[in-house]
Design an enzyme around this catalytic site. Structure first.
Site, PDB file in Angstrom:
ATOM      1  N   LYS A  33       0.755  -1.308  -0.031  1.00  0.00           N
ATOM      2  CA  LYS A  33      -0.130   0.009   0.145  1.00  0.00           C
ATOM      3  C   LYS A  33       0.743   1.337  -0.030  1.00  0.00           C
ATOM      4  O   LYS A  33       2.007   1.300   0.325  1.00  0.00           O
ATOM      5  CB  LYS A  33      -0.873  -0.123   1.289  1.00  0.00           C
ATOM      6  CG  LYS A  33       0.053   0.000   2.670  1.00  0.00           C
ATOM      7  CD  LYS A  33      -1.275  -0.144   3.594  1.00  0.00           C
ATOM      8  CE  LYS A  33      -0.425  -0.117   4.998  1.00  0.00           C
ATOM      9  NZ  LYS A  33      -1.136  -0.384   6.120  1.00  0.00           N
ATOM     10  N   ARG A 114     -11.133   0.363  15.336  1.00  0.00           N
ATOM     11  CA  ARG A 114     -10.922   1.187  14.253  1.00  0.00           C
ATOM     12  C   ARG A 114     -11.646   1.134  13.112  1.00  0.00           C
ATOM     13  O   ARG A 114     -12.629   1.586  12.724  1.00  0.00           O
ATOM     14  CB  ARG A 114      -9.292   1.230  13.585  1.00  0.00           C
ATOM     15  CG  ARG A 114      -8.954   2.429  12.842  1.00  0.00           C
ATOM     16  CD  ARG A 114      -7.567   2.270  12.391  1.00  0.00           C
ATOM     17  NE  ARG A 114      -6.988   0.904  11.852  1.00  0.00           N
ATOM     18  CZ  ARG A 114      -5.807   0.762  11.485  1.00  0.00           C
ATOM     19  NH1 ARG A 114      -5.011   1.806  11.497  1.00  0.00           N
ATOM     20  NH2 ARG A 114      -5.579  -0.472  10.707  1.00  0.00           N
ATOM     21  N   TYR A 240      17.847  30.092   4.260  1.00  0.00           N
ATOM     22  CA  TYR A 240      16.678  31.082   4.712  1.00  0.00           C
ATOM     23  C   TYR A 240      16.721  31.478   5.961  1.00  0.00           C
ATOM     24  O   TYR A 240      17.158  30.452   7.111  1.00  0.00           O
ATOM     25  CB  TYR A 240      15.270  30.300   4.401  1.00  0.00           C
ATOM     26  CG  TYR A 240      14.759  30.366   3.183  1.00  0.00           C
ATOM     27  CD1 TYR A 240      14.492  31.309   2.240  1.00  0.00           C
ATOM     28  CD2 TYR A 240      14.755  29.082   2.598  1.00  0.00           C
ATOM     29  CE1 TYR A 240      14.095  31.274   0.988  1.00  0.00           C
ATOM     30  CE2 TYR A 240      14.326  28.972   1.355  1.00  0.00           C
ATOM     31  CZ  TYR A 240      14.088  30.071   0.238  1.00  0.00           C
ATOM     32  OH  TYR A 240      13.356  29.911  -0.834  1.00  0.00           O
ATOM     33  N   MET A 285      12.796  23.678  -0.126  1.00  0.00           N
ATOM     34  CA  MET A 285      11.759  22.813  -0.791  1.00  0.00           C
ATOM     35  C   MET A 285      12.816  21.838  -1.674  1.00  0.00           C
ATOM     36  O   MET A 285      12.184  20.600  -1.698  1.00  0.00           O
ATOM     37  CB  MET A 285      11.029  23.640  -1.626  1.00  0.00           C
ATOM     38  CG  MET A 285       9.831  22.693  -2.394  1.00  0.00           C
ATOM     39  SD  MET A 285       8.539  23.768  -3.595  1.00  0.00           S
ATOM     40  CE  MET A 285       7.832  24.683  -2.439  1.00  0.00           C
TER      41      MET A 285
HETATM   42  C1  LIG Z   1      -0.486  -1.633   6.574  1.00  0.00           C
HETATM   43  C2  LIG Z   1      -1.105  -2.676   7.036  1.00  0.00           C
HETATM   44  C3  LIG Z   1      -0.329  -3.864   7.637  1.00  0.00           C
HETATM   45  C4  LIG Z   1       0.946  -4.013   7.546  1.00  0.00           C
HETATM   46  O1  LIG Z   1       1.706  -3.719   8.651  1.00  0.00           O
HETATM   47  P1  LIG Z   1       3.222  -3.482   9.136  1.00  0.00           P
HETATM   48  O2  LIG Z   1       3.288  -3.355  10.197  1.00  0.00           O
HETATM   49  O3  LIG Z   1       3.874  -2.465   8.086  1.00  0.00           O
HETATM   50  O4  LIG Z   1       3.741  -4.851   8.792  1.00  0.00           O
HETATM   51  C5  LIG Z   1      -1.206  -5.148   7.899  1.00  0.00           C
HETATM   52  N1  LIG Z   1      -2.593  -5.026   7.795  1.00  0.00           N
HETATM   53  C6  LIG Z   1      -3.306  -4.022   7.574  1.00  0.00           C
HETATM   54  C7  LIG Z   1      -4.703  -3.962   7.572  1.00  0.00           C
HETATM   55  C8  LIG Z   1      -2.672  -2.735   7.329  1.00  0.00           C
HETATM   56  O5  LIG Z   1      -3.190  -1.623   7.021  1.00  0.00           O
END
Ligand SMILES: *Cc1c(COP(=O)(O)O)cnc(C)c1O
Length: 330
Positions: A33, A114, A240, A285
């Site tokens: 992701k 969550r 800056y 930047m």
């Molecule tokens: C991001 C995520 C993971 C991965 O977690 P890590 O700590 O990076 O291994 C696993 N499960 C879900 C639902 C996530 O959102």
């Protein structure tokens, strides 16, 4: 131009370590992701596939489309309604909304509060799944404090075991169960069909030190190139504003990376170092000045130190890395 190198053998080393802990490469899903935690989605997916990984997890359908056909299973965490991939279901409303015959992974809240349906909504959910002829490919949960040195994880694992039993008893399908992310897999024995591995595959862990060293190897280096060098003397300033004062004759070089590339902006008011070289003045930047003569510097040479400096975690630094930077697999 600043650029990124991705170390193939380090990535394979981490995947190998995690696969062994999980009991085989088929027992891990790589979490890709958010542009593979800033590493580059296409690049990391290609490497994971080459290693033999068959399951991937991404944020949305845009990411899934980018790696379409590369894995047997692509699980989308926040899918669109008519997604052709495996869809994470986070609520009863979403389950009512999802298209008939979709393939889903039902998320059940085991204590993090969550996302996911409540435990007492399991019957209702399974009924909807039946009625809508959905394929229940997976059932999942997420742990809230797998990183921390306390017993919270084990309390949640007990909840999860109870949930798994309830689903197994009531469902006509045989879903794959999954709950472990990197930290749980590193500290405890896998109790599910597969683990969802993110940060550890990239070579980092936020687990409390007392859990030991796992020997994970960082995959990404972020290289900035030297643009110019000058010698400055006391009472001169760099960059800056009224910071970046020079105390005595020093050689300062400016490198081509800044907060426009996803690196943190630093106000120059406190001392911090990158790869043991002192940063002078504010981070701009597109540039950063350091007390150095090197032709290039690795901004992520000490990511742990960097994340402490910015009061955050490795995930946060990595994921912000600009997608525009060129990525080279070495
Ligand atoms: C991001 C995520 C993971 C991965 O977690 P890590 O700590 O990076 O291994 C696993 N499960 C879900 C639902 C996530 O959102």
């Amino acid at each position: 131009m600043a650029y990124i190198t991705l170390n193939r053998s380090n990535y394979f080393y981490n995947l190998d370590l995690l696969s062994k802990r999980a009991g085989g490469v088929e027992k891990i899903a790589v979490v890709l992701k958010d542009n593979a935690y800033g590493h580059g989605l296409k690049e990391m997916a290609t490497l994971a596939k080459e290693f033999g990984v068959t399951k991937a997890i991404v944020k949305d359908d845009i990411e899934a489309d980018m790696i379409d056909n590369m894995f047997e299973m692509i699980l989308v965490l926040f899918p669109k309604k008519e997604s052709k991939y495996s869809q994470t279901i986070n609520s009863i409303e979403q389950l009512k909304d999802v298209a008939e015959y979709s393939t889903i992974h039902l998320k059940i809240d085991s204590g993090m509060h969550r996302n996911g349906i409540d435990e007492d909504q399991i019957e209702k959910a399974l009924e909807l799944i039946e009625n809508k002829k959905l394929t229940l490919e997976g059932v999942m949960t997420h742990f809230r404090s797998a990183d921390d040195l306390n017993s919270d994880l084990f309390w949640q694992i007990e909840n999860w075991k109870r949930i798994k039993k309830r689903v197994s008893d009531l469902s006509s399908q045989s879903p794959l169960f999954h709950s472990f992310a990197s930290s749980s897999l590193l500290r405890s024995e896998l109790i599910d069909d597969f683990a969802r591995c993110g940060i550890a595959t990239y070579g980092y862990s936020e687990l409390d030190r007392s859990f030991g060293e796992f020997g994970l190897r960082p995959v990404m280096k972020l290289w900035a190139k030297r643009i110019s060098t000058r010698e400055l003397d006391s009472y001169q300033r760099v960059g800056y504003g009224r910071v970046g004062n020079i105390d005595k004759k020093r050689v300062i070089s400016t490198y081509d990376i800044g907060y426009g590339d996803g690196f943190f902006r630093h106000d120059g008011l406190s001392e911090f170092k990158i790869d043991e070289k002192r940063v002078v003045g504010r981070v701009s930047m597109d540039s950063i000045s350091l007390e150095s003569k090197d032709d290039k510097i690795d901004l992520y040479a000490d990511l742990k130190d960097l994340s402490k400096r910015f009061n955050t975690i490795s995930y946060d630094i990595l994921v912000k890395t600009s997608h525009r930077l060129n990525r080279i697999i070495i």
